[in-house]
Design an enzyme around this catalytic site. Structure first.
Site, PDB file in Angstrom:
ATOM      1  CG  HIS A  13      22.640  -7.221  -2.723  1.00 28.07           C
ATOM      2  ND1 HIS A  13      23.368  -8.054  -2.861  1.00 28.07           N
ATOM      3  CD2 HIS A  13      21.441  -8.923  -1.896  1.00 28.07           C
ATOM      4  CE1 HIS A  13      23.680  -9.611  -1.653  1.00 28.07           C
ATOM      5  NE2 HIS A  13      21.835  -9.292  -1.208  1.00 28.07           N
ATOM      6  CD  GLU A 226      25.367 -13.944   3.192  1.00 29.94           C
ATOM      7  OE1 GLU A 226      25.690 -14.717   2.446  1.00 29.94           O
ATOM      8  OE2 GLU A 226      24.442 -13.567   3.565  1.00 29.94           O
ATOM      9  CG  ASP A 301      20.441  -8.364   1.871  1.00 27.63           C
ATOM     10  OD1 ASP A 301      20.289  -9.651   1.083  1.00 27.63           O
ATOM     11  OD2 ASP A 301      20.616  -9.820   2.528  1.00 27.63           O
TER      12      ASP A 301
HETATM   13  P1  5GP Z   1      13.829 -15.545  -4.058  1.00 29.66           P
HETATM   14  O1  5GP Z   1      15.694 -15.641  -4.423  1.00 29.66           O
HETATM   15  O2  5GP Z   1      13.238 -16.365  -2.896  1.00 29.66           O
HETATM   16  O3  5GP Z   1      13.012 -14.508  -4.362  1.00 29.66           O
HETATM   17  O4  5GP Z   1      14.422 -14.122  -2.629  1.00 29.66           O
HETATM   18  C1  5GP Z   1      14.897 -15.077  -1.092  1.00 29.66           C
HETATM   19  C2  5GP Z   1      16.139 -15.955  -1.404  1.00 29.66           C
HETATM   20  O5  5GP Z   1      17.325 -15.407  -1.144  1.00 29.66           O
HETATM   21  C3  5GP Z   1      16.466 -16.617  -0.017  1.00 29.66           C
HETATM   22  O6  5GP Z   1      15.333 -18.524   0.046  1.00 29.66           O
HETATM   23  C4  5GP Z   1      17.934 -16.830   0.600  1.00 29.66           C
HETATM   24  O7  5GP Z   1      17.885 -17.478  -1.027  1.00 29.66           O
HETATM   25  C5  5GP Z   1      18.274 -15.470  -1.066  1.00 29.66           C
HETATM   26  N1  5GP Z   1      18.524 -14.978   0.077  1.00 29.66           N
HETATM   27  C6  5GP Z   1      17.388 -13.552   1.060  1.00 29.66           C
HETATM   28  N2  5GP Z   1      18.407 -12.798   1.609  1.00 29.66           N
HETATM   29  C7  5GP Z   1      19.602 -13.448   1.872  1.00 29.66           C
HETATM   30  C8  5GP Z   1      20.775 -12.721   2.724  1.00 29.66           C
HETATM   31  O8  5GP Z   1      20.987 -12.790   3.310  1.00 29.66           O
HETATM   32  N3  5GP Z   1      22.296 -14.223   2.362  1.00 29.66           N
HETATM   33  C9  5GP Z   1      22.496 -14.796   1.778  1.00 29.66           C
HETATM   34  N4  5GP Z   1      22.907 -15.752   1.288  1.00 29.66           N
HETATM   35  N5  5GP Z   1      20.873 -15.301   0.829  1.00 29.66           N
HETATM   36  C10 5GP Z   1      20.270 -14.342   0.759  1.00 29.66           C
END
Ligand code: 5GP
Length: 362
Positions: A13, A226, A301
């Site tokens: 993750h 969450e 995360d």
């Molecule tokens: P990306 O998909 O742009 O590579 O990574 C960032 C994105 O992952 C964020 O804009 C969000 O949509 C998602 N994201 C990252 N961390 C979290 C989290 O802790 N919870 C949730 N729900 N989404 C996350």
């Protein structure tokens, strides 16, 4: 710390844009500041702040996405993120990212993903296994990898990709992501993730798309619970995803349902505590899941956003819950069963862990 770094680990993750090095974000911010696209002094403190609430985290992601809009940057951050996980002795990484369209940069969801793949190919510090066609090839590879006589192992990381659907997206945009994932299966895409701000969007928007993805054989993981939302949590568990992330705000009934479903949970301790989704580590549901032998995997995360690493998450769990090194090693090994890559990769990972077990002092 050294021992925990040397222990092999699986990361299931990790969001690409959440795992960017702080130094890279600051450098990108300064560059955009010099070009007059942003005012760097306005964003510097946002980047450097160490504890953020969940809404603040999503504000930071909006800023990060402004900094990482072009193909070269996407390639660069992918390369750096994989190298950082490999340096932590993560031997299998499922990296997730939201394919993004940005017309002003000539970027489509596909070209975004091509830039990610370019980043995987650019990794130089470690051998990256992105995809192999057949198990035959897989076993042949196992032989070249291990020098069984002295138990040494060339440094290698398996990387598989999950395409994320952002909860802000429409059904059509989500379907575009799933179709892209299907087209990119031969390039190491193994599944779909549903993420993004949990207070935005409706489960019903994504259900038909996720059902289609599942029917087509993609593995699904969902950010689930969450925030308190019993109706959605029940619907997500009824969908029977291959894994869920977080599971922080489950009521008693949802908890029972999760336990009987045996759906593996991706646990992100530091993220949950920093965002105050869980008030402190000693009341984290990790303990209950671990004690009841529910399938779990420790994950980061967002190593950049939450200033953490795979080793730090293992150290935190070990010290907070009094779990010894050997059991932590077993916890990491158990996660092999929950990966989305094929059985050939699982067998190779088992060999890697067996070799490490002989080398590590417990
Ligand atoms: P990306 O998909 O742009 O590579 O990574 C960032 C994105 O992952 C964020 O804009 C969000 O949509 C998602 N994201 C990252 N961390 C979290 C989290 O802790 N919870 C949730 N729900 N989404 C996350």
């Amino acid at each position: 710390m050294e021992w925990w770094v040397s222990m092999p680990k699986l990361e299931l993750h990790a969001h690409l844009n959440g795992s960017i090095r702080n130094s890279t974000i600051l450098e990108l911010g300064r560059e955009l500041g010099e070009k007059g696209i942003i005012v760097f002094s306005d964003v510097e403190h946002v980047i450097l702040k160490s504890d953020r609430s969940l809404p603040e985290v999503f504000k930071l992601f909006d800023l990060i996405h402004v900094l990482t809009t072009d193909h070269e940057t996407v390639t660069r951050i992918t390369k750096e993120v994989v190298e950082d996980f490999a340096a932590e002795n993560v031997v299998y990484l499922e990296l997730r990212t939201t394919p993004k369209r940005n017309d002003s940069k000539g970027m489509s969801k596909r070209s975004y993903m091509e830039a990610v793949l370019e980043g995987l190919r650019a990794v130089s510090t470690v051998e990256v296994d992105i995809f192999r066609d057949s198990e035959v090839e897989c076993h042949a590879n196992a032989h070249t990898l291990y020098d069984t006589k002295n138990g040494t192992q060339r440094k290698k990381i398996y990387v598989r990709l999950l395409l994320s659907i952002d909860r802000r997206e429409t059904t059509e945009a989500a379907m575009e992501t799933v179709k892209l994932a299907l087209e990119m299966r031969h390039l190491g895409v193994v599944g779909i993730d549903l993420s993004g701000n949990p207070v935005i969007g409706e489960w019903q928007t994504f259900l038909p798309v996720l059902e289609f993805a599942k029917e087509q054989g993609l593995s699904i993981t969902l950010h689930c619970g969450e925030v308190p939302n019993p109706k959605e949590i029940h619907a997500m568990l009824d969908f029977l995803p291959a894994r869920i992330g977080h599971a922080c705000c489950l009521g008693e009934e949802e908890w029972r349902k999760l336990k009987s479903s045996k759906i593996p949970v991706e646990i992100c301790l530091t993220s949950n505590i920093k965002t105050e989704t869980i008030s402190s580590v000693d009341v984290h549901h990790f303990a209950d899941l671990y004690n009841s032998k529910h399938p779990i995997v420790l994950c980061t995360d967002d190593t950049g956003v939450f200033s953490t690493s795979s080793s730090r998450e293992y150290i935190l769990a070990s010290s907070a819950f009094g779990i010894h090194k050997r059991e932590m090693f077993q916890l990491a090994r158990n996660a092999i069963d929950f990966i989305f890559a094929d059985d050939g990769v699982k067998r190779e990972l088992e060999v890697m862990f067996d070799l490490a077990a002989g080398r590590l002092e417990f």
